[in-house]
Design an enzyme around this catalytic site. Sequence first.
Site, short mmCIF file in Angstrom:
data_model
loop_
_atom_site.label_atom_id
_atom_site.label_comp_id
_atom_site.label_asym_id
_atom_site.label_seq_id
_atom_site.Cartn_x
_atom_site.Cartn_y
_atom_site.Cartn_z
N GLN A 80 -17.06 -52.36 44.22
CA GLN A 80 -17.79 -52.40 44.88
C GLN A 80 -19.02 -52.52 44.88
O GLN A 80 -19.97 -51.37 44.26
CB GLN A 80 -17.82 -51.41 45.71
CG GLN A 80 -15.84 -50.90 46.05
CD GLN A 80 -16.08 -49.44 46.62
OE1 GLN A 80 -16.95 -48.92 47.98
NE2 GLN A 80 -15.01 -49.30 46.72
N HIS B 115 -15.77 -56.22 36.19
CA HIS B 115 -15.43 -56.90 37.28
C HIS B 115 -16.52 -58.07 37.84
O HIS B 115 -16.20 -59.17 38.02
CB HIS B 115 -15.17 -56.48 39.06
CG HIS B 115 -14.71 -56.87 40.03
ND1 HIS B 115 -13.56 -57.91 40.06
CD2 HIS B 115 -15.55 -57.61 41.03
CE1 HIS B 115 -13.84 -58.59 41.29
NE2 HIS B 115 -14.55 -58.37 42.13
N ASP C 58 -10.71 -67.84 42.39
CA ASP C 58 -11.65 -67.41 43.08
C ASP C 58 -12.90 -67.91 42.26
O ASP C 58 -12.27 -68.15 41.34
CB ASP C 58 -11.57 -66.25 44.20
CG ASP C 58 -11.84 -64.81 42.31
OD1 ASP C 58 -12.62 -65.36 42.00
OD2 ASP C 58 -10.72 -64.00 42.78
N LYS D 233 -11.08 -69.06 48.34
CA LYS D 233 -10.19 -67.87 49.09
C LYS D 233 -10.63 -67.32 49.80
O LYS D 233 -12.20 -66.89 49.72
CB LYS D 233 -9.01 -66.83 48.02
CG LYS D 233 -9.72 -66.08 47.60
CD LYS D 233 -9.03 -65.21 46.57
CE LYS D 233 -9.94 -63.67 46.29
NZ LYS D 233 -8.89 -62.77 45.26
N ARG E 88 -11.07 -63.21 52.28
CA ARG E 88 -10.38 -62.32 52.73
C ARG E 88 -10.32 -61.85 54.19
O ARG E 88 -11.63 -61.44 54.47
CB ARG E 88 -10.00 -61.07 51.71
CG ARG E 88 -10.25 -61.93 50.73
CD ARG E 88 -10.24 -59.92 49.38
NE ARG E 88 -10.10 -60.16 48.11
CZ ARG E 88 -9.38 -60.18 47.87
NH1 ARG E 88 -7.94 -59.65 48.71
NH2 ARG E 88 -8.65 -60.52 46.44
N ASP F 164 -4.69 -55.77 42.03
CA ASP F 164 -4.62 -54.85 42.17
C ASP F 164 -3.03 -55.01 42.80
O ASP F 164 -2.09 -54.68 43.26
CB ASP F 164 -5.48 -54.42 43.87
CG ASP F 164 -6.11 -53.07 44.29
OD1 ASP F 164 -5.07 -52.63 43.96
OD2 ASP F 164 -6.57 -53.21 44.66
N GLY G 94 -1.65 -59.79 45.93
CA GLY G 94 -1.02 -60.85 47.02
C GLY G 94 -1.33 -61.63 46.97
O GLY G 94 -1.63 -62.72 47.24
#
Length: 309
Positions: free
Chosen positions: A94, A127, A166, A189, A191, A219, A222
């Site tokens: 985030q 990240h 990605d 990709k 989401r 995580d 998926g």
Amino acid sequence: MHLFSGSSHRELTEAIAKQLKVPLGDVTLKTFSCGERYVKYEQSIRGQDVFIVQTATQNVNEDLIELFLMCQAAKLSFAKSVHVITPFFPYSRQDRIAEYREPISAKLIAHLLEESGADHVITLNLHSDQIQGFFSIPVDALEAQAIFAKYIEKKKLKNPVVVSPDAGGAKRAKKFADRIGAELAIMHKSRPEHGKAEILELVGEIEGRTCILFDDMIDTAGSLISAKDALLDAGANPDVYAIATHPVFSYPAIEQLRDAKFKEIIVTDSIPTDPNAFEGLTILPIAPLLAQVIEHVEKGQSVTEIYDK
């Protein structure tokens, strides 16, 4: 120098202490019956350099409150400096406003760390690089690429290609591909909702090649499984590898990875993980890297040479 462990990953702190050949500091950590956390250092740290190890786990909010309390307790006990080692930085995804009326949570965590008394942060594979800019204190953002590269090179894979799942991770994957002398492929990709991913496009030579999916974390898995299916549809070698620094493994990741039949999934121990969670899981230690950085910081030596060693 005093090294203390939060409750999130004591095993990692013990491994770091062993590498440094120092005793683990004595600190009381407990929870009151009302749910509030309690921290007390059981030895004098006045005028000393304090290093606190606390990563983010599935109990991320409790991990954070405990870390804030440990930092403030150290400051109020006249510690000379407070160094926070948080291998998996909490709320790191985030890092921007992606939709209207959202917080920039990673920035808030950075500010709270500073306010609680942290003078320096050591972390692993952020990240996004921009998170460093959320701090006004020094941040050593380390990479685990060298650890993974040494492991992969020993396998002598035939005709490998590193795949970024990605576009956002393309720079990270390219750096790893260059390190092991492999080519790069990139996926695009979307989401449709949190926790779900759809692979829309694949750029790169894949057919018949051994693919290594490279990302910073797993995580729910998926995205990873969708990426593997897209590679197989494109004619890749059935033996697909996956590398990720942080094994978050939120439900239902472990169940899905058991059925996904990757050749091997390689992670670090930045987050406590059961090594027998599923077949093909390999966990590489980060304690030697962190211990080396801590030692250089304590001696006032540069850590730049360690970043990509």
